[in-house]
Design a protein around this motif. Structure first.
Motif, PDB file in Angstrom:
ATOM      1  N   VAL A  51       0.817  -1.200   0.177  1.00 53.31           N
ATOM      2  CA  VAL A  51       0.131   0.039  -0.053  1.00 53.31           C
ATOM      3  C   VAL A  51       0.885   1.159   0.109  1.00 53.31           C
ATOM      4  N   GLY A  52       0.522   2.399  -0.502  1.00 58.13           N
ATOM      5  CA  GLY A  52       1.194   3.591  -0.494  1.00 58.13           C
ATOM      6  C   GLY A  52       2.163   3.624  -1.311  1.00 58.13           C
ATOM      7  N   LYS A  53       1.530   3.428  -2.662  1.00 54.43           N
ATOM      8  CA  LYS A  53       2.667   3.445  -3.873  1.00 54.43           C
ATOM      9  C   LYS A  53       2.570   4.772  -5.049  1.00 54.43           C
ATOM     10  N   ALA A  54       1.742   5.504  -4.135  1.00 57.46           N
ATOM     11  CA  ALA A  54       1.498   6.850  -4.886  1.00 57.46           C
ATOM     12  C   ALA A  54       2.607   7.526  -5.590  1.00 57.46           C
ATOM     13  N   ALA A  55       3.849   7.391  -4.616  1.00 60.23           N
ATOM     14  CA  ALA A  55       5.118   7.913  -4.929  1.00 60.23           C
ATOM     15  C   ALA A  55       6.318   6.995  -5.503  1.00 60.23           C
ATOM     16  N   GLY A  56       5.784   5.887  -5.616  1.00 61.81           N
ATOM     17  CA  GLY A  56       6.653   4.938  -6.042  1.00 61.81           C
ATOM     18  C   GLY A  56       6.862   3.515  -5.046  1.00 61.81           C
ATOM     19  N   ILE A  57       6.993   2.299  -5.725  1.00 64.24           N
ATOM     20  CA  ILE A  57       6.968   1.150  -4.934  1.00 64.24           C
ATOM     21  C   ILE A  57       7.969   1.191  -3.795  1.00 64.24           C
ATOM     22  N   GLU A  58       9.271   2.101  -3.745  1.00 64.57           N
ATOM     23  CA  GLU A  58      10.282   2.101  -3.010  1.00 64.57           C
ATOM     24  C   GLU A  58       9.739   2.804  -1.595  1.00 64.57           C
ATOM     25  N   ARG A  59       8.850   3.563  -1.791  1.00 69.39           N
ATOM     26  CA  ARG A  59       8.147   4.073  -0.496  1.00 69.39           C
ATOM     27  C   ARG A  59       6.963   3.477   0.209  1.00 69.39           C
ATOM     28  N   VAL A 116      -5.900  -5.712   0.590  1.00 70.03           N
ATOM     29  CA  VAL A 116      -5.685  -4.314   0.295  1.00 70.03           C
ATOM     30  C   VAL A 116      -4.129  -4.220  -0.247  1.00 70.03           C
ATOM     31  N   ASN A 117      -3.992  -3.613  -1.680  1.00 72.18           N
ATOM     32  CA  ASN A 117      -3.068  -3.543  -2.284  1.00 72.18           C
ATOM     33  C   ASN A 117      -2.995  -2.428  -3.133  1.00 72.18           C
ATOM     34  N   ALA A 118      -3.283  -1.179  -2.311  1.00 73.35           N
ATOM     35  CA  ALA A 118      -3.666   0.204  -3.020  1.00 73.35           C
ATOM     36  C   ALA A 118      -2.658   0.808  -3.287  1.00 73.35           C
ATOM     37  N   VAL A 119      -2.840   1.889  -4.225  1.00 74.09           N
ATOM     38  CA  VAL A 119      -2.128   3.027  -4.465  1.00 74.09           C
ATOM     39  C   VAL A 119      -1.898   4.020  -3.240  1.00 74.09           C
ATOM     40  N   GLY A 120      -3.248   4.257  -2.761  1.00 71.74           N
ATOM     41  CA  GLY A 120      -3.239   4.869  -1.662  1.00 71.74           C
ATOM     42  C   GLY A 120      -2.825   4.408  -0.272  1.00 71.74           C
ATOM     43  N   ASP A 121      -2.975   5.238   0.784  1.00 71.96           N
ATOM     44  CA  ASP A 121      -2.680   4.873   2.075  1.00 71.96           C
ATOM     45  C   ASP A 121      -3.831   4.535   2.876  1.00 71.96           C
ATOM     46  N   VAL A 122      -3.716   3.676   3.876  1.00 71.83           N
ATOM     47  CA  VAL A 122      -4.852   3.179   4.673  1.00 71.83           C
ATOM     48  C   VAL A 122      -4.617   4.057   5.915  1.00 71.83           C
ATOM     49  N   ARG A 123      -5.919   4.583   6.551  1.00 72.45           N
ATOM     50  CA  ARG A 123      -6.288   5.393   7.646  1.00 72.45           C
ATOM     51  C   ARG A 123      -6.973   4.619   8.756  1.00 72.45           C
ATOM     52  N   ASP A 124      -6.662   5.251   9.671  1.00 71.34           N
ATOM     53  CA  ASP A 124      -7.682   4.537  10.912  1.00 71.34           C
ATOM     54  C   ASP A 124      -8.985   5.628  11.022  1.00 71.34           C
ATOM     55  N   PHE A 174       3.716   7.778  -8.951  1.00 73.15           N
ATOM     56  CA  PHE A 174       4.702   6.802  -8.663  1.00 73.15           C
ATOM     57  C   PHE A 174       6.195   7.238  -8.736  1.00 73.15           C
ATOM     58  N   GLY A 175       6.013   8.612  -8.351  1.00 66.88           N
ATOM     59  CA  GLY A 175       7.446   9.238  -8.222  1.00 66.88           C
ATOM     60  C   GLY A 175       8.083   9.778  -9.732  1.00 66.88           C
ATOM     61  N   GLY A 176       7.228   9.930 -10.621  1.00 67.84           N
ATOM     62  CA  GLY A 176       7.824  10.079 -12.023  1.00 67.84           C
ATOM     63  C   GLY A 176       8.348   8.763 -12.763  1.00 67.84           C
ATOM     64  N   GLY A 177       8.201   7.696 -12.259  1.00 67.58           N
ATOM     65  CA  GLY A 177       8.859   6.577 -12.830  1.00 67.58           C
ATOM     66  C   GLY A 177       7.626   6.056 -13.611  1.00 67.58           C
ATOM     67  N   ASP A 213       1.844  11.091   2.738  1.00 70.03           N
ATOM     68  CA  ASP A 213       0.286  11.439   2.549  1.00 70.03           C
ATOM     69  C   ASP A 213       0.147  11.541   1.112  1.00 70.03           C
ATOM     70  N   SER A 214      -0.426  10.412   0.557  1.00 71.58           N
ATOM     71  CA  SER A 214      -0.430  10.269  -0.843  1.00 71.58           C
ATOM     72  C   SER A 214      -1.632  11.012  -1.341  1.00 71.58           C
ATOM     73  N   GLN A 215      -2.806  11.397  -0.806  1.00 70.66           N
ATOM     74  CA  GLN A 215      -3.584  12.462  -1.150  1.00 70.66           C
ATOM     75  C   GLN A 215      -3.096  13.657  -1.395  1.00 70.66           C
ATOM     76  N   ARG A 216      -2.399  13.966  -0.382  1.00 68.17           N
ATOM     77  CA  ARG A 216      -1.946  15.491  -0.449  1.00 68.17           C
ATOM     78  C   ARG A 216      -0.852  15.495  -1.368  1.00 68.17           C
ATOM     79  N   TYR A 217      -0.084  14.597  -1.594  1.00 72.05           N
ATOM     80  CA  TYR A 217       1.233  14.440  -2.722  1.00 72.05           C
ATOM     81  C   TYR A 217       0.641  14.759  -4.001  1.00 72.05           C
ATOM     82  N   LEU A 218      -0.352  14.015  -4.189  1.00 73.99           N
ATOM     83  CA  LEU A 218      -0.989  14.089  -5.543  1.00 73.99           C
ATOM     84  C   LEU A 218      -1.662  15.354  -5.896  1.00 73.99           C
ATOM     85  N   ALA A 219      -2.280  15.854  -4.829  1.00 68.35           N
ATOM     86  CA  ALA A 219      -3.305  17.045  -4.972  1.00 68.35           C
ATOM     87  C   ALA A 219      -2.284  18.120  -5.093  1.00 68.35           C
ATOM     88  N   ARG A 220      -1.210  18.103  -4.798  1.00 64.55           N
ATOM     89  CA  ARG A 220      -0.164  19.002  -4.908  1.00 64.55           C
ATOM     90  C   ARG A 220       0.746  19.103  -6.179  1.00 64.55           C
TER      91      ARG A 220
END
Length: 345
Positions: A176-184, A208-216, A246-249, A234-241
């Motif tokens: 999970v949390g791959k919005a900025a790349g699998i390494e993160r 769950v194998n999401a692009v996004g983050d999982v929240r409580d 995927f970090g440009g990859g 914070d994947s949502q904020r990262y993409l919104a800004r």
């Protein structure tokens, strides 16, 4: 996260005296719905796996909601309310992207050996096994592998009321949390839970194998994209800004959240479609972002039709309780790898 309840047993000691023993009750899960069982098969490398949900003999009604835009499925047409098939015999969640779809043949073999399926003649049945895939190829850094028919048959053989959670089955290779790349990213997995109201039960199982983050429940990130300081990006904020996906990859399709929500409440296929959407909404409240262009999100809803609910909204409300708990358990119980940390490590 809700803990397992404690209860007392009275056992005879060696001398014949009654003694009280306090033990932990098993956590409620999808199999809290009477007649439904589930089983996993996990590849020895931990890179992939599959999870089967078996209906009781005679089948169960089912429907689905497709929210991701990168789905991979088989036999979902049988879930349409207008389809001649009124019941399904099993649901399969499998890793391996489209390669994993062939694993459903193993579930069909297992069901056929027990004469369970849609009758098409005096001595012939066709098992109905709607299937959705989770794209985990290469997620863990291991060579791409995928479940086959023998592996899904093994999951059927392993099915029962005790359902393992974490890095197993369809969630073995999940991240999970791959919005900025699998390494993160962090590890995803499988989780399950159930909610009750009187005799009505709703069970949920989530891989769950999401692009996004999982929240409580408070909105804090539990597992997701990590920043350079050791916190969460914070994947949502990262993409919104304007952050590069995927970090440009290279654009990655390796993302999916699959879920099964089941109940003993008597619901027809139209009501089950609404239940699947309600369960999908529950996921969207906890996974940010959810259902993206690069996610293959599918939610199945099933009914054993044993009891009338107070209203269809009762079942949807119970799903809104069970699904987030199952999702949270999926990441809390996921073990990390050398490449990707997990909360259970």
């Amino acid at each position: 996260m809700t803990a397992s309840k404690l209860f007392d047993l009275h056992k005879l000691s060696k001398r014949g005296y009654l003694r009280r023993v306090t033990v932990a009750a098993p956590a409620p899960n999808l199999a809290a719905v009477p007649g439904i069982v589930a089983g996993h098969w996990t590849h020895p490398s931990g890179a992939t796996g599959c999870t089967v949900v078996l209906a009781p003999p005679g089948g169960m009604r089912a429907a689905a909601a497709l929210r991701g835009r990168g789905t991979g499925t088989r036999e979902l047409d049988a879930l349409d309310p207008r389809h001649i098939v009124g019941h399904v015999d099993a649901l399969l969640l499998t890793g391996g992207s489209a390669y994993g779809l062939g694993a459903a043949d193993g579930v069909m073999r297992w069901l056929l050996a027990r004469r369970r399926g849609f009758p098409v003649g005096p001595d012939v049945v066709v098992p109905v096994v709607p299937t959705a895939v989770l794209f985990d190829l290469g997620n863990t850094g291991a060579a791409p592998v995928w479940p086959g028919p023998d592996d899904a048959l093994a999951a059927c053989e392993a099915a029962g009321v005790e359902i393992a959670e974490g890095s197993v089955g369809a969630g073995a290779g999940a991240t999970v949390g791959k919005a900025a790349g699998i390494e993160r990213a962090m590890k995803g997995g499988v989780g399950t839970w159930a909610a009750h109201a009187g005799d009505i039960v709703v069970g949920a199982l989530v891989a769950v194998n999401a692009v996004g983050d999982v929240r409580d429940a408070r909105g804090a990130i539990l597992a997701g994209a990590r920043d350079d300081a050791g916190g969460f990006l914070d994947s949502q904020r990262y993409l919104a800004r304007g952050g590069a996906p995927f970090g440009g990859g290279r654009a990655s399709p390796r993302n999916t959240t699959l879920a099964v929500v089941a109940s003993n409440a008597a619901l027809d296929k139209i009501a089950l479609e609404a239940l699947a959407r309600a369960a999908s909404d529950a996921l969207a409240r906890r996974i940010t972002p959810y259902g993206t262009l690069f996610d293959g999100d599918v939610v199945f809803a099933a009914s054993t039709a044993a009891l009338p609910p107070a209203s269809p909204l009762q079942v949807e409300a119970l799903a809104a309780e069970a699904v987030p708990e199952a999702l949270e358990r999926a990441v809390r119980l996921a073990r990390g790898t050398a490449r990707t940390p997990g909360l259970a490590s």
